[in-house]
Design a protein around this motif. Structure first.
Motif, PDB file in Angstrom:
ATOM      1  N   VAL A 508       0.829  -1.209   0.000  1.00 19.30           N
ATOM      2  CA  VAL A 508       0.000   0.000   0.000  1.00 19.30           C
ATOM      3  C   VAL A 508       0.858   1.251   0.000  1.00 19.30           C
ATOM      4  O   VAL A 508       0.577   2.227  -0.711  1.00 19.30           O
ATOM      5  CB  VAL A 508      -0.959  -0.004   1.211  1.00 19.30           C
ATOM      6  CG1 VAL A 508      -1.638   1.355   1.374  1.00 19.30           C
ATOM      7  CG2 VAL A 508      -2.010  -1.088   1.042  1.00 19.30           C
ATOM      8  N   GLU A 513      -0.431   1.865  -7.646  1.00 17.33           N
ATOM      9  CA  GLU A 513      -1.849   1.763  -7.270  1.00 17.33           C
ATOM     10  C   GLU A 513      -2.485   0.432  -7.677  1.00 17.33           C
ATOM     11  O   GLU A 513      -3.158  -0.193  -6.856  1.00 17.33           O
ATOM     12  CB  GLU A 513      -2.616   2.931  -7.894  1.00 17.33           C
ATOM     13  CG  GLU A 513      -4.122   2.866  -7.744  1.00 17.33           C
ATOM     14  CD  GLU A 513      -4.581   3.281  -6.352  1.00 17.33           C
ATOM     15  OE1 GLU A 513      -5.750   3.054  -6.035  1.00 17.33           O
ATOM     16  OE2 GLU A 513      -3.754   3.817  -5.600  1.00 17.33           O
ATOM     17  N   ALA A 516      -1.274  -2.333  -5.256  1.00 14.04           N
ATOM     18  CA  ALA A 516      -1.816  -2.131  -3.910  1.00 14.04           C
ATOM     19  C   ALA A 516      -3.297  -2.486  -3.864  1.00 14.04           C
ATOM     20  O   ALA A 516      -3.769  -3.152  -2.932  1.00 14.04           O
ATOM     21  CB  ALA A 516      -1.600  -0.684  -3.476  1.00 14.04           C
ATOM     22  N   ALA A 520      -5.183  -5.503  -1.676  1.00 13.18           N
ATOM     23  CA  ALA A 520      -6.255  -5.165  -0.741  1.00 13.18           C
ATOM     24  C   ALA A 520      -7.553  -5.888  -1.109  1.00 13.18           C
ATOM     25  O   ALA A 520      -8.270  -6.395  -0.236  1.00 13.18           O
ATOM     26  CB  ALA A 520      -6.469  -3.650  -0.722  1.00 13.18           C
ATOM     27  N   CYS A 556      -1.462   1.372   7.280  1.00 11.40           N
ATOM     28  CA  CYS A 556      -1.922   1.642   5.908  1.00 11.40           C
ATOM     29  C   CYS A 556      -2.724   2.934   5.820  1.00 11.40           C
ATOM     30  O   CYS A 556      -2.703   3.608   4.782  1.00 11.40           O
ATOM     31  CB  CYS A 556      -2.768   0.475   5.402  1.00 11.40           C
ATOM     32  SG  CYS A 556      -1.887  -1.088   5.270  1.00 11.40           S
ATOM     33  N   GLY A 643      -3.412   6.702  -2.123  1.00  6.01           N
ATOM     34  CA  GLY A 643      -4.178   5.974  -3.131  1.00  6.01           C
ATOM     35  C   GLY A 643      -5.487   6.661  -3.443  1.00  6.01           C
ATOM     36  O   GLY A 643      -5.809   7.737  -2.930  1.00  6.01           O
ATOM     37  N   LEU A 647      -9.108   2.416  -3.477  1.00  3.09           N
ATOM     38  CA  LEU A 647      -8.229   1.696  -2.557  1.00  3.09           C
ATOM     39  C   LEU A 647      -8.694   1.876  -1.124  1.00  3.09           C
ATOM     40  O   LEU A 647      -8.704   0.921  -0.337  1.00  3.09           O
ATOM     41  CB  LEU A 647      -6.790   2.190  -2.719  1.00  3.09           C
ATOM     42  CG  LEU A 647      -5.758   1.597  -1.757  1.00  3.09           C
ATOM     43  CD1 LEU A 647      -5.694   0.083  -1.890  1.00  3.09           C
ATOM     44  CD2 LEU A 647      -4.374   2.208  -1.996  1.00  3.09           C
ATOM     45  N   LEU A 651      -9.829  -1.048   1.713  1.00  2.00           N
ATOM     46  CA  LEU A 651      -9.286  -1.157   3.065  1.00  2.00           C
ATOM     47  C   LEU A 651     -10.387  -0.956   4.102  1.00  2.00           C
ATOM     48  O   LEU A 651     -10.414  -1.621   5.149  1.00  2.00           O
ATOM     49  CB  LEU A 651      -8.172  -0.136   3.270  1.00  2.00           C
ATOM     50  CG  LEU A 651      -6.914  -0.337   2.414  1.00  2.00           C
ATOM     51  CD1 LEU A 651      -5.959   0.833   2.590  1.00  2.00           C
ATOM     52  CD2 LEU A 651      -6.221  -1.641   2.778  1.00  2.00           C
TER      53      LEU A 651
END
Length: 843
Positions: A508, A513, A516, A520, A556, A643, A647, A651
């Motif tokens: 992350v 991007e 990551a 996720a 994160c 991000g 993203l 998360l």
């Protein structure tokens, strides 16, 4: 009414012939004869080169038009007659282009590109419509095409090489199973397993067939050298076009891979293809690796990548199919669905193996012999001397060979498949999800080493933006977990989640991007399919593991992450010509206050409730998404540096499942209050620090610069963000969002439950139905108590007394207020923004 065909020199207006009586066949021959004689005359009398070339091109074009409009049943009687001059001209075209022919001193009559390409079109058309009459005829045609396929790009045109490949594919597609019910050709699937194009469909002519089964020849030892040679040629053609960069032909690359897929499907057996697995799979993996670094040219063609993925999966499905490798694995046939093979000694095992053998296998002792080496295992051995010869192109699929091959294949797939999960082309991702589903359903035992990696890729594709990808991925996971896959135990799923959690901060904060987001999404999907009980047992039951889990997500989401991210992202976000403007905007945003329309008893909260959200402003400017202050919870203002909103939503989904799992677990093993206490401790620590500041009558500037006070303030902001998402996870809106994301599969949950229970599958599938808080728990008051605890900490005066402007509270001296940094103001503003969101949420 039926009209006669025109002569070769007249207009090419043809009429379809639908009958095969003598009169019609006579007419067809009368039209074919002038074309064939003229082609032969060009080869025998090449005196007037200019006139000959023009006449050849015209004749070849007219012949192709005639062949394309004639039905196959009217052309089949004259197949040999038409094939003869075409093969002679093909010989001349290849000989005049080959550098080897030039070295011998013999220069044949040159056949220019237009003529050669026209001949190949005619040859492709007649091979597509007519079946070969004998094995000798097929061998002759293959030799001629092989000579053409050996030509390099410097020796022949792109269209000529493409014509050779297309002729070979037409020949293969015309090969069908014979009428002999005991022939081994019945084992062959005939068409590529993951074919989604009508290009593979050919009409089946049941009226006539050659005396010898050509498909059976393809899988025999006699054809192994030719099959291996053509596999090598097609892979080389595709590789050559990729190496040529922008000069390479993406179309020829696609044609080569398509033809290879057809060849593999027509050979179709693990015995015949097993010897070539290392070379073919390695070359396919090389194609996929090269495509990762290319953005244009033949190597980056999305169609070529899609065909490569499907071709690789089809080859592995045939060679490493579980049923074909049971004896080598030491697994009885009737225990295919069992994670640990049965040790019971019974003659029933031997009987079951005999039932699965093809009928001709018992007749061909020279090819195969089945012996019962013990009462518990059956080993398939070849009694043919050729199979024992070192020079033979076949392998014995022993357990050692299968294990080594599986490890090798896993290394190649692990280096390519995870990257393809985030490929920008939907076509590539559709091919990937089809390939993974096929491998899991057919090679789960043989490719046990790769199974978890393939499942992780499916978990990423489950969250795909395209419904065509996500629905197929969800159906593949449902079927894999549903059909008695008992080896996927809780420990293995927990291992997947543990591994993902450990590397999540690194990807992350330090990766691009797409990577990551892929990691996720994978974690979110695995957690959802794992179910609340597994999450509680492995990650939330122990205070230590729960704190570790939330600490990873804190890293994160932390404000410290504004300094992380890739260099490319930083450059694109801040153009060098106006980079200072972004910094000034960020610094000023902390002290810019607007009036609020929210009425309450706390003046401080009303002042900051409509402070512009930095993250949403950035998101709006970069993604075109309008800012919505009423959206709760929302992306924190600092996260846009790391991000995108997408993203963050992924998360946040992980955090929402953490809170939801404590309430959805019917056993009530872990209390929600124990989970929220972990981030609340960060707020309590901040309150304690401010109280100590008051006790010692310390200035805000001194307090902020002393020790780790600034870090405590930032951790409190992140903790509030985490609490927002945990509490929101138990709302109906959040549960509905998960349903829309993970319940796209056409398999109904009511249909899944009885099947899962009958196959004794764990809660991995059933969990899709029980991610919901019961009404009894909603009425228990526990959620209300947790909300009260959060509000109590939110509304502490110490939190809201933190300065939100360079003008500190009036009770402090002006000298103490001097030098307060804008970082402190900005951090406080962010904390109040998050707190305001939480007050809205719990209210």
């Amino acid at each position: 009414m039926e009209e006669e065909y025109s002569s070769p020199s007249s207009s090419t207006n043809y009429t379809m012939i639908t009958t095969d009586d003598d009169e019609t066949l006579s007419r067809v021959f009368s039209q074919l004869k002038p074309y064939c004689l003229q082609l032969l005359q060009f080869l025998q009398n090449p005196k007037n080169i200019t006139t000959t070339k023009a006449a050849e091109a015209t004749t070849a074009s007219q012949l192709h038009g005639f062949l394309s409009q004639s039905p196959s049943n009217s052309l089949q009687p004259f197949f040999d007659y038409v094939l003869f001059p075409l093969l002679l001209l093909l010989d001349g075209a290849v000989a005049s282009r080959s550098s080897q022919e030039g070295k011998s001193g013999h220069m044949p009559h040159p056949v220019n590109d237009s003529i050669a390409e026209g001949v190949l079109k005619c040859l492709e058309e007649i091979l597509r419509k007519c079946h070969l009459g004998s094995l000798n005829q097929m061998i002759i045609v293959l030799k001629k095409l092989t000579s053409g396929a050996l030509l390099t790009p410097s020796e022949s045109s792109e269209e000529f090489r493409e014509g050779i490949v297309r002729c070979f594919r037409a020949l293969l597609l015309r090969l069908h199973t014979c009428s002999n019910v005991s022939c081994i050709c019945k084992e062959i699937p005939s068409l590529p397993a993951f074919a989604e194009s009508s290009i593979f469909q050919t009409p089946l002519d049941s009226k006539s067939e050659p005396d010898e089964c050509l498909l059976a020849f393809l899988q025999s030892q006699d054809a192994s050298a030719a099959v291996g040679h053509w596999l090598s040629l097609l892979l080389k053609i595709a590789d050559t076009e990729a190496k040529r960069g922008h000069h390479g032909s993406a179309r020829l690359r696609v044609e080569a891979i398509l033809t290879l897929r057809v060849l593999v499907a027509k050979v179709g057996t693990s015995d015949a293809l097993g010897f070539f697995l290392p070379g073919v799979v390695s070359q396919f993996a090389k194609f996929l690796n090269v495509s990762k670094a290319m953005i244009s040219g033949a190597a980056a063609s999305t169609e070529a990548i899609d065909q490569t993925i499907r071709g690789l999966a089809e080859f592995l499905t045939i060679v490493l199919k579980d049923e074909a490798n049971l004896s080598g694995l030491g697994i009885p046939v009737n225990d295919i669905s069992s994670p640990q093979p049965s040790k019971n000694k019974s003659s029933q095992v031997f009987l079951e193996a005999l039932r699965h053998l093809p009928k001709t296998a018992l007749k061909e002792n020279s090819r195969r012999q089945i012996t019962c080496t013990s009462a518990s295992t059956i080993e398939e051995k070849s009694s043919s001397d050729s199979c024992r010869d070192v020079r033979s192109l076949c392998v014995r699929r022993t357990k050692d060979w299968i294990d080594q091959t599986s490890v090798h294949v896993d290394k190649l797939l692990s280096a390519t498949f995870p990257h393809l999960c985030v490929h920008p082309s939907e076509k590539v991702r559709r091919g990937l999800v089809a390939a993974i589903g096929g491998l899991l359903s057919n090679c789960s035992f043989t490719m046990k080493t790769s199974r978890l990696m393939l499942l992780e890729c499916l978990f990423v594709l489950v969250c795909d933006d395209s419904d065509e990808v996500s629905v197929v991925a969800q159906e593949s996971i449902d079927c894999f977990l549903m059909l008695g896959e008992k080896e996927l135990i809780e420990g293995e799923i927990a291992e997947i989640i543990n591994r993902m959690i450990e590397k999540l901060p690194r990807v992350v904060l330090g990766s691009e991007e797409p990577i990551a987001l892929s990691n996720a999404q994978r974690l979110l999907a695995v957690m959802y399919y794992a179910g609340p009980q597994l999450l509680v047992d492995h990650f939330l039951r122990s205070p230590v593991t729960a704190a570790r889990f939330l600490d990873v997500l804190t890293i994160c989401l932390s404000q410290n992450s504004v300094f992380a991210g890739s260099l490319d992202k930083l450059i694109s976000a801040k153009p060098l010509s106006a980079g200072y403007l972004h910094s000034i905007t960020e610094l000023k945003s902390g002290s810019r206050l607007n009036s609020s329309n929210w009425t309450g008893n706390y003046e401080a909260s009303s002042k900051v409730s409509e402070i512009p959200n930095i993250g949403e402003e950035a998101s709006q400017s970069s993604h075109g998404i309008p800012s919505q202050d009423y959206e709760i919870p929302r992306m924190p203002p600092w996260f846009f540096r790391v991000g995108s909103r997408k993203l963050y939503q992924t998360l946040a989904g992980v955090l929402r499942l953490v809170g939801l799992s404590t309430m959805a677990d019917s056993r009530s093993e872990v209390s929600l209050s124990n989970i929220i206490d972990i981030p609340l401790n960060c707020l309590r620590k901040l309150v304690s620090e401010v109280r100590m500041k008051r006790y010692y009558k310390e200035s805000w500037q001194s307090w902020y610069t002393r020790g780790a006070s600034g870090q405590v303030l930032r951790q409190a902001s992140t903790a509030v963000c985490i609490l927002n998402e945990i509490m929101y996870g138990m709302s109906d809106q959040s549960i509905d969002e998960f349903s829309r994301m993970f319940h796209k599969s056409k398999l109904r949950h009511e249909e899944l439950r009885p099947i899962c229970q009958s196959n004794e599958v764990g809660n991995a599938v059933i969990s899709k139905i029980i991610w919901k808080v019961s009404e009894e728990k909603r009425r228990s008051g526990h959620i209300i108590d947790c909300v009260g605890s959060i509000i109590h900490e939110y509304l502490s005066t110490e939190v809201w007394d933190l300065p939100i402007d360079q003008k500190v509270p009036f009770q402090e001296l002006d000298s103490e207020a001097e030098g307060i940094t804008l970082h402190f103001i900005n951090d406080t503003t962010m904390l109040h923004q998050e707190s305001t969101s939480s007050i809205y949420l719990v209210a």
